[in-house]
Design a protein around this motif. Structure first.
Motif, PDB file in Angstrom:
ATOM      1  N   UNK A   1      37.339  65.425  57.504  1.00 66.36           N
ATOM      2  CA  UNK A   1      38.216  64.852  58.526  1.00 66.36           C
ATOM      3  C   UNK A   1      39.477  65.670  58.707  1.00 66.36           C
ATOM      4  N   UNK A   2      40.452  65.097  59.382  1.00 70.25           N
ATOM      5  CA  UNK A   2      41.720  65.785  59.621  1.00 70.25           C
ATOM      6  C   UNK A   2      42.636  65.636  58.418  1.00 70.25           C
ATOM      7  N   UNK A   3      43.334  66.719  58.086  1.00 75.34           N
ATOM      8  CA  UNK A   3      44.370  66.666  57.059  1.00 75.34           C
ATOM      9  C   UNK A   3      45.472  65.719  57.549  1.00 75.34           C
ATOM     10  N   UNK A   4      45.798  64.708  56.744  1.00 77.40           N
ATOM     11  CA  UNK A   4      46.760  63.693  57.191  1.00 77.40           C
ATOM     12  C   UNK A   4      48.165  64.248  57.362  1.00 77.40           C
ATOM     13  N   UNK A   5      48.472  65.361  56.694  1.00 78.32           N
ATOM     14  CA  UNK A   5      49.823  65.939  56.786  1.00 78.32           C
ATOM     15  C   UNK A   5      49.932  66.967  57.910  1.00 78.32           C
ATOM     16  N   UNK A   6      48.898  67.842  58.027  1.00 76.99           N
ATOM     17  CA  UNK A   6      49.000  68.965  58.976  1.00 76.99           C
ATOM     18  C   UNK A   6      48.135  68.801  60.214  1.00 76.99           C
ATOM     19  N   UNK A   7      47.139  67.884  60.157  1.00 77.97           N
ATOM     20  CA  UNK A   7      46.241  67.713  61.294  1.00 77.97           C
ATOM     21  C   UNK A   7      45.127  68.735  61.357  1.00 77.97           C
ATOM     22  N   UNK A   8      45.019  69.603  60.334  1.00 78.29           N
ATOM     23  CA  UNK A   8      43.966  70.631  60.310  1.00 78.29           C
ATOM     24  C   UNK A   8      42.620  69.991  59.960  1.00 78.29           C
ATOM     25  N   UNK A   9      41.542  70.486  60.621  1.00 76.60           N
ATOM     26  CA  UNK A   9      40.207  69.956  60.351  1.00 76.60           C
ATOM     27  C   UNK A   9      39.662  70.509  59.038  1.00 76.60           C
ATOM     28  N   UNK A  10      38.986  69.622  58.275  1.00 75.74           N
ATOM     29  CA  UNK A  10      38.407  70.029  56.993  1.00 75.74           C
ATOM     30  C   UNK A  10      36.969  69.516  56.899  1.00 75.74           C
ATOM     31  N   UNK A  11      36.033  70.438  56.671  1.00 75.72           N
ATOM     32  CA  UNK A  11      34.622  70.105  56.474  1.00 75.72           C
ATOM     33  C   UNK A  11      34.032  69.293  57.632  1.00 75.72           C
ATOM     34  N   UNK A  12      34.529  69.508  58.841  1.00 73.81           N
ATOM     35  CA  UNK A  12      34.021  68.761  59.995  1.00 73.81           C
ATOM     36  C   UNK A  12      32.903  69.530  60.714  1.00 73.81           C
ATOM     37  N   UNK A  13      32.752  70.840  60.409  1.00 75.03           N
ATOM     38  CA  UNK A  13      31.711  71.679  61.021  1.00 75.03           C
ATOM     39  C   UNK A  13      31.782  71.629  62.552  1.00 75.03           C
ATOM     40  N   UNK A  14      33.009  71.516  63.069  1.00 73.86           N
ATOM     41  CA  UNK A  14      33.218  71.513  64.512  1.00 73.86           C
ATOM     42  C   UNK A  14      32.902  70.201  65.204  1.00 73.86           C
ATOM     43  N   UNK A  15      32.550  69.162  64.449  1.00 68.70           N
ATOM     44  CA  UNK A  15      32.194  67.872  65.056  1.00 68.70           C
ATOM     45  C   UNK A  15      33.446  67.001  65.225  1.00 68.70           C
ATOM     46  N   UNK A  16      33.691  66.565  66.451  1.00 68.20           N
ATOM     47  CA  UNK A  16      34.836  65.681  66.701  1.00 68.20           C
ATOM     48  C   UNK A  16      34.647  64.323  66.027  1.00 68.20           C
ATOM     49  N   UNK A  17      33.381  63.903  65.908  1.00 66.15           N
ATOM     50  CA  UNK A  17      33.099  62.605  65.292  1.00 66.15           C
ATOM     51  C   UNK A  17      33.531  62.587  63.824  1.00 66.15           C
ATOM     52  N   UNK A  18      33.400  63.744  63.146  1.00 68.13           N
ATOM     53  CA  UNK A  18      33.775  63.811  61.733  1.00 68.13           C
ATOM     54  C   UNK A  18      35.277  63.986  61.530  1.00 68.13           C
ATOM     55  N   UNK A  19      36.021  64.155  62.627  1.00 64.85           N
ATOM     56  CA  UNK A  19      37.469  64.342  62.500  1.00 64.85           C
ATOM     57  C   UNK A  19      38.150  63.115  61.893  1.00 64.85           C
ATOM     58  N   UNK A  20      37.563  61.936  62.094  1.00 62.41           N
ATOM     59  CA  UNK A  20      38.124  60.707  61.518  1.00 62.41           C
ATOM     60  C   UNK A  20      37.682  60.484  60.074  1.00 62.41           C
ATOM     61  N   UNK A  21      36.860  61.397  59.549  1.00 70.56           N
ATOM     62  CA  UNK A  21      36.358  61.236  58.193  1.00 70.56           C
ATOM     63  C   UNK A  21      35.095  60.390  58.166  1.00 70.56           C
ATOM     64  N   UNK A  22      34.537  60.249  56.970  1.00 67.15           N
ATOM     65  CA  UNK A  22      33.334  59.435  56.780  1.00 67.15           C
ATOM     66  C   UNK A  22      33.784  58.062  56.305  1.00 67.15           C
ATOM     67  N   UNK A  23      33.356  57.031  57.022  1.00 67.16           N
ATOM     68  CA  UNK A  23      33.780  55.672  56.687  1.00 67.16           C
ATOM     69  C   UNK A  23      33.280  55.276  55.297  1.00 67.16           C
ATOM     70  N   UNK A  24      34.157  54.595  54.553  1.00 67.18           N
ATOM     71  CA  UNK A  24      33.842  54.182  53.180  1.00 67.18           C
ATOM     72  C   UNK A  24      32.601  53.299  53.140  1.00 67.18           C
ATOM     73  N   UNK A  25      32.463  52.420  54.131  1.00 65.32           N
ATOM     74  CA  UNK A  25      31.319  51.508  54.161  1.00 65.32           C
ATOM     75  C   UNK A  25      30.011  52.296  54.259  1.00 65.32           C
ATOM     76  N   UNK A  26      29.995  53.343  55.114  1.00 66.13           N
ATOM     77  CA  UNK A  26      28.782  54.173  55.254  1.00 66.13           C
ATOM     78  C   UNK A  26      28.460  54.857  53.927  1.00 66.13           C
ATOM     79  N   UNK A  27      29.504  55.342  53.235  1.00 67.89           N
ATOM     80  CA  UNK A  27      29.295  56.003  51.942  1.00 67.89           C
ATOM     81  C   UNK A  27      28.731  55.017  50.921  1.00 67.89           C
ATOM     82  N   UNK A  28      29.344  53.823  50.832  1.00 71.70           N
ATOM     83  CA  UNK A  28      28.889  52.835  49.841  1.00 71.70           C
ATOM     84  C   UNK A  28      27.457  52.396  50.127  1.00 71.70           C
ATOM     85  N   UNK A  29      27.170  52.107  51.402  1.00 72.55           N
ATOM     86  CA  UNK A  29      25.817  51.668  51.773  1.00 72.55           C
ATOM     87  C   UNK A  29      24.811  52.799  51.553  1.00 72.55           C
ATOM     88  N   UNK A  30      25.199  54.048  51.901  1.00 71.45           N
ATOM     89  CA  UNK A  30      24.301  55.191  51.724  1.00 71.45           C
ATOM     90  C   UNK A  30      23.980  55.458  50.264  1.00 71.45           C
TER      91      UNK A  30
END
Length: 509
Positions: A183-212
């Protein structure tokens, strides 16, 4: 005495027929929604917010409180029976509750969870009435170094007591921290591990991780082994707690709220940290330590009581400071503002009927929740009598629906499958799942607090240990890390003394 008199007036408000009805509807809706994987209390309250537009504020918030507690118990139900947490606070319940269910003790696990929720909610709400001003004043004084220290304690504690080795626990934690970086770095706004996907800019939701990790990983693991063994229905077992179970659970029911309430009242991760720490505490104190990971009832009772007390604790900062410490509290704060009410120090003076009616309704909601779910424990447990191929097909379906409901994007289903494969891999190589989940939940918050603390101290590492609170927490961390070494040293010293005594005996003989 003023608080007691106000609470009595609050019961007068909460026990009116209409408000009792809203509390009952809230508990029923919350439990039903909480059972669905991926739809936790925050989403339930958010979805039902428009429904309450026509209600008076008191009735609306009494219903919200019922939804909150009901959804927490509903999430625990799926955690215990299907290894599928309905929300992040229910993750710990799966660790011991699901092995209990597989051993034919699902009804006992659900009963321990229901009574734990009742005990934790009651004690937490009593503490809310008595300690709200004190806890609020303490929460104001806690800074970024203290928050970071608390999160380090959670990381170390959970990796130290789970799995076959600490190395595997740390490896699992690193997997979770890596997912948390997306997702986006909360301090600088830089994208991290998003692979160019805008959807991943918000990060991976905790619920999806727990359920997965839990549900999909478990379903894939079972599917991989169904070729070797036929999927037989799991026996439900007797639907009550025996004397031995009560002897093992009454102390965790009382210890859980002591851990849960303070963490709920400060912005340190909501119910997740106290449930993890309660689990660690119960494992340390238990006389049946060898049963942990295989279905120890203490590992259900303590964390569930802590989660429920934490829910009461979140209301302290929300009502007295207007500071939401969880997603549910944030939704409830939005609801307050919708009615033109601003939570804060003056709320108790300006809206006493609403506040004390809400607090009194928590007691009423706890009784309704226990009365509803204790008799239903064996009914819920009968889910396990469904043959495993059909059961896990249903789990995959509801997990996919829950994951899609989080963001409404098809990419969420792909992410769910990828994380499910990671969950399958952790089971294959013996890595505990919980450190990965705690890494995802607390990793981003820990990074933010670390960077804030370093900014305040101009980059000096001493800024992380410049408060008595943080120093105390780090001392506990050092003790946890060093304890196995200390234990080995003590054992060697005792062994040396024993050998010396034996040699003296032989020489004397």
């Amino acid at each position: 005495m003023d608080s007691l008199n106000s609470l009595i007036d609050g019961f007068g408000t909460a026990l009116t027929p209409m408000n009792l009805l809203w509390a009952a509807i809230g508990v029923l809706l919350g439990t039903a929604i909480g059972v669905l994987p991926g739809i936790g209390p925050a989403m339930a309250v958010a979805l039902l917010l428009p429904v309450t537009y026509g209600l008076d504020p008191t009735g609306a918030f009494i219903m919200f409180a019922g939804i909150y507690y009901g959804a927490m118990f509903g999430g625990s139900t799926t955690s215990i029976l299907l290894n599928t947490p309905g929300e992040s606070a229910a993750v710990v319940a799966a660790i011991e509750g699901n092995p209990m269910a597989k051993a034919g003790r699902g009804a006992q696990a659900l009963a321990a969870a229901a009574i734990g929720h009742f005990a934790g909610g009651m004690i937490g709400t009593i503490l809310l009435v008595v300690l709200a001003p004190t806890v609020a004043s303490l929460a104001i004084g806690i800074g970024a170094p203290d928050y970071f220290a608390i999160m380090v304690l959670a990381f170390i504690a959970v990796t130290s007591v789970l799995g076959a080795s600490r190395i595997r626990g740390i490896a699992s934690l690193l997997i979770g921290l890596t997912i948390g970086l997306v997702g986006l770095d909360q301090m600088t706004g830089q994208q991290r591990l998003t692979f160019g996907s805008l959807h991943l800019a918000d990060g991976v939701d905790v619920v999806i991780v727990a359920v997965g990790l839990f549900a999909i990983g478990e379903a894939l693991w079972v599917a991989a082994h169904l070729r070797r063994s036929t999927g037989k229905p799991i026996p439900v077992g007797r639907p009550w707690l025996g004397r031995a179970d009560l002897k093992r659970t009454w102390k965790p029911w009382l210890r859980g709220p002591v851990i849960g309430f303070p963490f709920g009242a400060i912005p340190a991760g909501g119910a997740e940290i106290p449930t993890f720490l309660s689990y660690v505490t119960e494992k340390r104190l238990s006389k049946h330590r060898d049963q942990f990971g295989k279905g120890a009832i203490e590992g259900v009772a303590g964390p569930e009581a802590a989660a429920s007390a934490s829910a009461a604790g979140t209301l302290v900062s929300m009502l007295t400071l207007g500071l939401p410490t969880t997603a549910v509290a944030a939704v409830m704060l939005a609801a307050f503002q919708q009615y033109g009410i601003q939570p804060g120090p003056l709320l108790f003076e300006r809206e006493p009927e609403l506040v004390w009616g809400l607090i009194a309704s928590l007691f009423v909601g706890m009784v309704l929740l226990l009365a509803l779910n204790l008799p239903l424990a064996p009914v819920w447990a009968k889910l396990l009598r469904i043959p495993r191929p059909y059961l896990y097909a249903g789990i995959l379906f509801f997990a996919a629906v829950g994951a899609y409901a989080v963001g409404g994007e098809s990419l969420d289903l792909v992410i769910l499958l990828v994380i499910g494969l990671i969950g399958f891999g952790t089971r294959r190589y013996g890595l505990p799942v919980l450190p990965a989940v705690i890494g995802v939940i607390l990793g981003p918050a820990a990074e933010q607090q670390l960077r804030r603390a370093l900014q305040i101290s101009d980059g000096s590492v001493t800024g992380l240990v410049n408060t008595p609170f943080s120093v105390t927490v780090y001392a506990i961390v050092v003790l946890i890390v060093a304890w196995p070494l200390i234990g080995r040293l003590i054992a060697r010293l005792r062994g040396g003394r024993k050998t010396a005594e034996e040699s003296r005996t032989v020489s004397g003989g």
